[in-house]
Write an enzyme that holds these catalytic residues in place. Structure first.
Site, PDB file in Angstrom:
ATOM      1  N   CYS A  43       0.450  -0.768  -0.397  1.00  0.00           N
ATOM      2  CA  CYS A  43       0.564   0.227   0.442  1.00  0.00           C
ATOM      3  C   CYS A  43       1.730   1.795   0.392  1.00  0.00           C
ATOM      4  CB  CYS A  43      -0.628   0.092   1.210  1.00  0.00           C
ATOM      5  SG  CYS A  43      -1.534   1.364   1.526  1.00  0.00           S
ATOM      6  N   CYS A  48      -1.341   1.734  -2.905  1.00  0.00           N
ATOM      7  CA  CYS A  48      -2.218   3.069  -3.137  1.00  0.00           C
ATOM      8  C   CYS A  48      -1.460   3.905  -2.693  1.00  0.00           C
ATOM      9  CB  CYS A  48      -3.238   2.313  -1.359  1.00  0.00           C
ATOM     10  SG  CYS A  48      -3.360   0.973  -1.345  1.00  0.00           S
ATOM     11  N   LYS A  51       0.059   5.312  -6.081  1.00  0.00           N
ATOM     12  CA  LYS A  51      -0.929   5.130  -7.615  1.00  0.00           C
ATOM     13  C   LYS A  51      -1.986   6.167  -6.798  1.00  0.00           C
ATOM     14  CE  LYS A  51      -4.426   4.087  -6.563  1.00  0.00           C
ATOM     15  NZ  LYS A  51      -4.872   2.650  -6.049  1.00  0.00           N
ATOM     16  N   TYR A 179      -9.172  -3.634 -10.949  1.00  0.00           N
ATOM     17  CA  TYR A 179      -8.252  -2.214 -10.218  1.00  0.00           C
ATOM     18  C   TYR A 179      -7.480  -1.591 -10.773  1.00  0.00           C
ATOM     19  CZ  TYR A 179     -11.826  -2.851  -5.880  1.00  0.00           C
ATOM     20  OH  TYR A 179     -12.508  -3.816  -5.404  1.00  0.00           O
ATOM     21  N   GLU A 183      -6.786   1.821 -13.163  1.00  0.00           N
ATOM     22  CA  GLU A 183      -6.573   2.264 -12.315  1.00  0.00           C
ATOM     23  C   GLU A 183      -4.873   2.846 -13.677  1.00  0.00           C
ATOM     24  OE1 GLU A 183      -7.659   2.685  -7.903  1.00  0.00           O
ATOM     25  OE2 GLU A 183      -5.701   1.893  -8.834  1.00  0.00           O
ATOM     26  N   ARG A 200      -9.959 -10.152 -22.050  1.00  0.00           N
ATOM     27  CA  ARG A 200      -9.873 -10.977 -21.890  1.00  0.00           C
ATOM     28  C   ARG A 200     -12.126 -11.327 -21.655  1.00  0.00           C
ATOM     29  NH1 ARG A 200      -8.027 -15.472 -17.493  1.00  0.00           N
ATOM     30  NH2 ARG A 200      -9.207 -14.464 -15.930  1.00  0.00           N
ATOM     31  N   GLY A 263      -4.520  -9.771 -11.892  1.00  0.00           N
ATOM     32  CA  GLY A 263      -4.464 -10.079 -10.077  1.00  0.00           C
ATOM     33  C   GLY A 263      -3.366 -10.711  -9.603  1.00  0.00           C
ATOM     34  N   ASP A 304      -3.616  -9.756   2.688  1.00  0.00           N
ATOM     35  CA  ASP A 304      -4.020 -10.639   1.214  1.00  0.00           C
ATOM     36  C   ASP A 304      -3.027 -11.794   1.176  1.00  0.00           C
ATOM     37  OD1 ASP A 304      -4.305  -7.490   0.307  1.00  0.00           O
ATOM     38  OD2 ASP A 304      -3.087  -7.840  -1.368  1.00  0.00           O
ATOM     39  N   HIS A 437     -26.595  21.715  -0.434  1.00  0.00           N
ATOM     40  CA  HIS A 437     -26.751  22.982  -1.327  1.00  0.00           C
ATOM     41  C   HIS A 437     -26.000  23.405  -1.482  1.00  0.00           C
ATOM     42  CE1 HIS A 437     -28.522  23.267  -5.428  1.00  0.00           C
ATOM     43  NE2 HIS A 437     -28.823  24.863  -4.394  1.00  0.00           N
ATOM     44  N   GLU A 442     -25.738  15.645  -2.670  1.00  0.00           N
ATOM     45  CA  GLU A 442     -26.878  15.748  -2.507  1.00  0.00           C
ATOM     46  C   GLU A 442     -27.632  15.304  -2.932  1.00  0.00           C
ATOM     47  OE1 GLU A 442     -28.670  20.234  -3.271  1.00  0.00           O
ATOM     48  OE2 GLU A 442     -27.107  21.267  -4.066  1.00  0.00           O
TER      49      GLU A 442
END
Ligand code: NDP
Length: 464
Positions: A43, A48, A51, A179, A183, A200, A263, A304, A437, A442
């Protein structure tokens, strides 16, 4: 009674391992943690955080394009990858320092080496001729990218190498539309790379709400990403000009770099887990129960490496539950329901709870409320793009089963909605909430009309 060197020894200083080590130490345990690479794990070091910084960087071009309508003008727009990636690397170094100090300040022994299990209580440290013993062991070794098994796979890079690039290629092919594929396609396209996203299946992001998938694919194509669907890879080849991705059918894709985003697999090979009899699953993940306990009583695993829900906040949650259960005498099972998640593409999508399709399978009557609208911010710049906010409701109880958002700040909106959804909010309670608003969020509390499928027009195929 056996005297162990540690009450807890953690293998892997990523999000899950660091959290468990710190909490256990703060609860009075003697804790050691081994990390063979860098403190922070996927991460912080190559996932994360860097990235998301790249994603922020990739959005400026579009922001600048819209700025003219708001009266701003600039000189020639230029982008320098070295500046962006250099700053990202410095930020990662800073965060690694913070993580290291957090461990040290909690009194955790940080051992910068690889640890492997010799028996359930004994760990061998690779950088010394010594073993350490521990009453409890936590495996938190994360995962690594999986490469498709095709001829030429040695030419592929993965998301790991994206953070090490010294220059951007003119074009890039990305294989896999989960993901990471989506990304990075979005990031590189935003930075001016010609991107082909190769998948695929029939539509990108399998598992997400169908409408979100479709609208996101449209949004990515609008930004110039060439999405090839139903494209099964046959091989990767290299020549002087670059790389070719070849398919069983159809023309090859030429690119300056080819990235696999196909993956990730758990890091369990060579840790001694099988030798000591720990049960591993189909892709090598550590099989655990709801308390993250493995098939051996004193060995636990989080994150993981257990291949449950592979997200940082989930690893942290699992680590917290583990520390509470084992070191604070409070049995705390993990809870994987209503975990919000986002794809930081442009446009961004975020989601919590059931997709419309999942809800229709599980519930008798499902109501859909949705609003597709142009955000106010886009109006002056005449940007013709719609945001989508969608609620999936169990018509019998009025409970909100799912919330799906596509557009600016989708992740921020869904994080807030997730609190209510987790608490079992009803649509009537959303309706009773005052709108803020003007905001895009909203819309989530102002949708009054159930969505009805369009009535087929007489004479059309659908009406036949
Ligand atoms: P995903 O499982 O999300 O996606 C993998 C993609 O690769 C799918 O499109 C899959 O197709 C395809 N694929 C798998 N094997 C092959 C193959 N042999 N040939 C061709 N295509 C293949 O994995 P990612 O690598 O994108 O990400 C790994 C994990 O990291 C995610 O599951 C997520 O948990 C986490 N992550 C989370 C992020 C976030 O929260 N924003 C960001 C990045 C990662 P198919 O659908 O047909 O199986």
């Amino acid at each position: 009674m056996t005297a162990y060197d540690y009450d807890l020894f953690v293998i892997g200083a990523g999000s899950g391992g660091v959290r468990a080590a710190r909490l256990a130490a703060e609860l009075g345990a003697r804790v050691g943690i081994a990390e063979e690479y860098r403190v922070g794990g996927t991460c912080v070091i190559r996932g994360c955080v860097p990235k998301k910084l790249l994603a922020y960087g990739s959005r400026y071009h579009q922001e600048l394009e819209g700025a003219g309508a708001y009266g701003w003008s600039f000189g020639a727009v230029q982008f320098d990858w070295q500046t962006l990636i250099g700053n990202v690397r410095r930020e990662v170094d800073r965060l690694e320092g913070i993580y290291t100090r957090l461990l040290e300040n909690a009194g955790v022994d940080l051992l910068s080496t690889r640890a492997t299990l010799e028996d359930p209580h004994t760990l061998k440290l690779a950088d010394r001729d010594a073993v350490v013993t521990a009453k409890t062991v936590l495996v938190a070794t994360g995962g690594h990218p999986h490469l498709p098994d095709v001829p030429g796979k040695e030419h592929l890079i993965t998301s790991n190498e994206c953070f090490l690039l010294d220059a951007l290629p003119a074009s890039m092919a990305i294989i896999g539309a989960g993901y990471i594929g989506v990304e990075f396609a979005s990031i590189f396209a935003g930075l001016g790379v010609q991107v082909t996203l190769i998948y695929r299946g029939e539509q990108i992001l399998r598992g997400f709400d169908e409408e979100l998938r479709l609208r996101l694919a449209q949004g990515l194509r609008k930004r110039g990403i060439d999405i090839r669907l139903g494209a099964a890879i046959a091989s990767i080849a290299k020549d002087e000009a670059g790389y070719q991705v070849n398919f069983a059918h159809g023309d090859p894709v030429e690119a300056g770099l080819v990235m696999a985003a196909t993956g990730r697999v758990p890091n369990t090979v060579g840790l001694g887990l099988q030798q000591i009899g720990i049960a591993l699953g189909w892709n090598g993940h550590v099989v655990v129960d709801e308390f993250s306990k493995s098939s051996i009583d004193n060995i636990y695993a989080v994150g993981d490496v257990t291949d449950r829900v592979n997200l940082t906040p989930v690893a942290i949650h699992e680590a917290t539950c583990f520390a509470e259960t084992v070191f604070n005498d409070t049995s705390t099972p993990v809870n994987h329901t209503f975990t919000p998640t986002a794809v930081f593409s442009e446009p961004e999508i975020a989601t919590v709870g059931l997709t419309e399709e999942e809800a229709r399978e599980k519930y008798r009557v499902v109501d859909i409320y949705k609003s597709a609208f142009r955000p106010l911010k886009y109006t002056l710049a005449k940007r013709e793009e719609q945001m989508l906010i969608k609620l999936v409701i169990d018509a019998e109880t009025d409970k909100v089963l799912g919330c799906h958002v596509l557009g600016p700040d989708a992740a921020e909106i869904v994080q807030m909605a997730a609190i209510a959804v987790q608490l079992g909010v009803t649509k009537a309670q959303f309706d009773a909430t005052r709108a803020l608003h003007p905001s895009v969020a909203e819309e989530i509390v102002t949708m009054r009309h159930k969505w009805e499928p369009p009535t087929p027009v007489a004479g059309s195929d659908a009406a036949a």
